[in-house]
Write an enzyme that holds these catalytic residues in place. Structure first.
Site, PDB file in Angstrom:
ATOM      1  N   ALA A  45       7.267  -6.238   6.617  1.00  0.00           N
ATOM      2  CA  ALA A  45       6.320  -5.143   6.394  1.00  0.00           C
ATOM      3  C   ALA A  45       6.927  -3.799   6.007  1.00  0.00           C
ATOM      4  O   ALA A  45       6.288  -3.023   5.296  1.00  0.00           O
ATOM      5  CB  ALA A  45       5.466  -4.955   7.645  1.00  0.00           C
ATOM      6  N   ALA A  46       8.128  -3.490   6.465  1.00  0.00           N
ATOM      7  CA  ALA A  46       8.670  -2.149   6.237  1.00  0.00           C
ATOM      8  C   ALA A  46       8.877  -1.903   4.739  1.00  0.00           C
ATOM      9  O   ALA A  46       9.258  -2.830   4.022  1.00  0.00           O
ATOM     10  CB  ALA A  46       9.997  -2.000   6.982  1.00  0.00           C
ATOM     11  N   PRO A  47       8.589  -0.697   4.259  1.00  0.00           N
ATOM     12  CA  PRO A  47       8.198   0.506   5.008  1.00  0.00           C
ATOM     13  C   PRO A  47       6.700   0.665   5.244  1.00  0.00           C
ATOM     14  O   PRO A  47       6.269   1.672   5.791  1.00  0.00           O
ATOM     15  CB  PRO A  47       8.702   1.629   4.105  1.00  0.00           C
ATOM     16  N   GLY A  48       5.891  -0.310   4.830  1.00  0.00           N
ATOM     17  CA  GLY A  48       4.488  -0.260   5.237  1.00  0.00           C
ATOM     18  C   GLY A  48       3.475  -0.039   4.124  1.00  0.00           C
ATOM     19  O   GLY A  48       2.305   0.200   4.420  1.00  0.00           O
ATOM     20  N   SER A  49       3.882  -0.130   2.880  1.00  0.00           N
ATOM     21  CA  SER A  49       2.920   0.136   1.812  1.00  0.00           C
ATOM     22  C   SER A  49       1.780  -0.885   1.834  1.00  0.00           C
ATOM     23  O   SER A  49       0.606  -0.517   1.718  1.00  0.00           O
ATOM     24  CB  SER A  49       3.604   0.151   0.447  1.00  0.00           C
ATOM     25  N   LYS A  50       2.119  -2.152   2.008  1.00  0.00           N
ATOM     26  CA  LYS A  50       1.075  -3.180   1.989  1.00  0.00           C
ATOM     27  C   LYS A  50       0.301  -3.198   3.307  1.00  0.00           C
ATOM     28  O   LYS A  50      -0.911  -3.432   3.323  1.00  0.00           O
ATOM     29  CB  LYS A  50       1.682  -4.546   1.675  1.00  0.00           C
TER      30      LYS A  50
ATOM     31  N   ASP B  89       5.873 -10.367   1.395  1.00  0.00           N
ATOM     32  CA  ASP B  89       6.514  -9.661   0.281  1.00  0.00           C
ATOM     33  C   ASP B  89       8.016  -9.809   0.542  1.00  0.00           C
ATOM     34  O   ASP B  89       8.613  -9.032   1.267  1.00  0.00           O
ATOM     35  CB  ASP B  89       6.075  -8.201   0.270  1.00  0.00           C
TER      36      ASP B  89
ATOM     37  N   CYS C 236       9.274  -8.411  -6.168  1.00  0.00           N
ATOM     38  CA  CYS C 236       9.399  -7.506  -7.314  1.00  0.00           C
ATOM     39  C   CYS C 236      10.539  -8.003  -8.216  1.00  0.00           C
ATOM     40  O   CYS C 236      11.234  -7.222  -8.848  1.00  0.00           O
ATOM     41  CB  CYS C 236       9.608  -6.066  -6.876  1.00  0.00           C
TER      42      CYS C 236
END
Lengths: 155, 305
Positions: free
Chosen positions: B115-120, B180, B233
């Site tokens: 999860a880091a840094p938390g955009s999703k 991700d 990405c």
């Protein structure tokens, strides 16, 4: 680790938010209050969850510290400030720049209005910005966490 | 086109529709994009304030909350950034929560596995209107601090944070899992041009090994009827279709076609360097930089059969 907030602290925090800021604490009902393990007695608002709490690191959004006195968090005001009805201080544009950078502010007498000494919500126009500590002489002591401070280049 | 760009890009010549447009996009600086954090603000008030400051916004046609803005540093010193009412990030990275928006709204428990840094995480919290629970996990304790900061700043109340290697994650199941995965980032050369020179197949293959572990472990934590969204990405098929193919060969899973109105996905590739992937990977979404003016990206939706 997250811990459910003990009932005594929960009542103190919600009572404070209700009494000092006229905040309708029922707005928080969809979520749960948690208490951090640290000595700073941080109270978080997080999800009602079945995930085992002993497996968590942290979570939710900080709403207050519940030490000897209750200190509302900037993140609480930024989330729920539109439901705060008293002890609000409105800043002028130039003061907003100082506040967001972490500076203290001396208010003009008409800016203090009916705000009482102690913690207040600092706002600009319709936007709740965060927490301030109103002292004698109309000084707002900045309470924005260091990591959140920013030098605004346009407003 | 320079030799160095060609030496990076040429391995994709057979699978990209317009090689010249692709290589031209690789050396074009990325747009400055952000999404409005609807947990804290409305699109209208945010746009109105930006316009009052003289900023020129372009709406992303495929995401009502998404915008591009002229000027490299236009967003970094604004009141919106202070308040957490905008999240600055590359447009393609906003795709995974969007292709599972319906599933997120219906979910009780969601795992963001890396999860880091938390955009999703914060985007999913907005889509879920802060209801249900998101378990935002990251193996790196250092990155957990950044994740926590963003969860606070962007008001993701429905989020709890955990710090596990995924294969040591406590026994739990989830309605939706976002993976991700760590990757070679070969889709981000517009932002990080040094990657054009430093990208190596060995590195990509090393990530693929790890991604295959992660996708199996994630899939095994899905509830019946649940959805896993896998993304990177990277534009290297080894890290994308190859990983989804590995899952399909080892679990009873199906690929759900990805779609996003006004966004151009290319189908996943079914053949690569002599390898044949499952025909199902055609339903994955491959994002070429020249199609939507974004980074290169990859996304796949998978469910148990």
């Amino acid at each position: 680790m997250l811990n459910l907030c003990p009932e005594g602290i929960r009542r103190r925090v919600l009572g404070y938010l209700s009494e000092r800021f006229g905040f309708d604490v029922a707005l928080l009902d969809p979520w749960e209050l948690y208490l951090s393990e640290s000595a700073r007695q941080k109270v978080f608002l997080g999800p009602k969850t079945v995930f085992p709490l002993d497996r968590t690191d942290t979570g939710g959004v900080l709403i207050a510290r519940a030490g000897d006195t209750i200190k509302p968090a900037t993140s609480f005001f930024q989330m729920f400030g539109r439901h705060v009805v008293r002890n609000i201080v409105h800043l002028q544009k130039d003061q907003v720049v100082v506040y967001c950078a972490g500076g203290d502010i001396t208010l003009a007498p008409d800016q203090i209005g009916e705000a009482k000494l102690g913690f207040v919500m600092v706002a600009w126009e319709e936007r709740p910005l965060g927490c301030g500590l109103l002292r004698e002489g109309g000084v707002i002591e900045n309470q924005v966490p260091k990591a959140n401070r920013i030098r605004l280049e346009r407003l | 086109m320079t030799d160095r760009v060609d030496s990076f890009a040429c391995r994709y010549r057979e699978i990209v529709d317009d090689y010249d447009a692709f290589t031209a996009a690789l050396v074009r600086p990325p747009r400055n994009t952000f999404r409005v954090n609807t947990i804290k603000a409305t699109i209208e008030e945010t746009v109105e304030h930006f316009q009052s400051m003289g900023l020129s916004l372009t709406a992303l046609p495929w995401y009502p909350e998404g915008f591009a803005v002229d000027g490299a540093d236009a967003l970094s010193a604004t009141i919106e950034r202070f308040l957490g009412t905008i999240y600055i990030g590359e447009a393609a990275s906003m795709i995974p929560p969007l292709v599972i928006a319906e599933e997120l709204r219906a979910a009780q428990v969601v795992l963001d596995a890396c999860a880091a840094p938390g955009s999703k995480t914060t985007q999913a919290a907005a889509i879920m209107h802060n209801r249900g629970t998101i378990v935002a996990n990251d193996r790196s304790y250092g990155r957990i601090r950044a994740l926590q900061f963003n969860v606070h700043k962007f008001g993701a109340i429905n989020t709890i944070i955990t710090n596990y290697e995924l294969h040591r994650f406590p026994r739990s199941t989830f309605d939706v899992i976002m993976l991700d995965a760590p990757c070679s980032s070969s889709g981000t050369v517009r932002k990080s041009p040094k990657l054009i020179d430093s990208w190596k197949l060995d590195v990509s293959l090393g990530y693929a090994e790890r991604q295959m572990d992660l996708i199996l472990r994630s899939f095994d934590m899905l509830n019946p009827g649940g959805t896993l969204v896998y993304s990177t990405c990277s534009i290297a098929p080894e890290e994308n279709e190859g990983v989804v193919d590995y899952l399909l060969r080892n679990r009873s899973a199906r690929v759900v076609p990805v779609a996003l109105e006004e966004f151009r996905f290319s189908p996943g590739v079914t053949q690569w360097n002599g390898r044949e992937f499952s025909p199902e990977v055609v339903h994955c979404g491959r994002v070429w930089p020249h199609h939507n003016d974004t980074d290169g990206f990859f996304v796949a939706k998978v469910s148990p059969c």
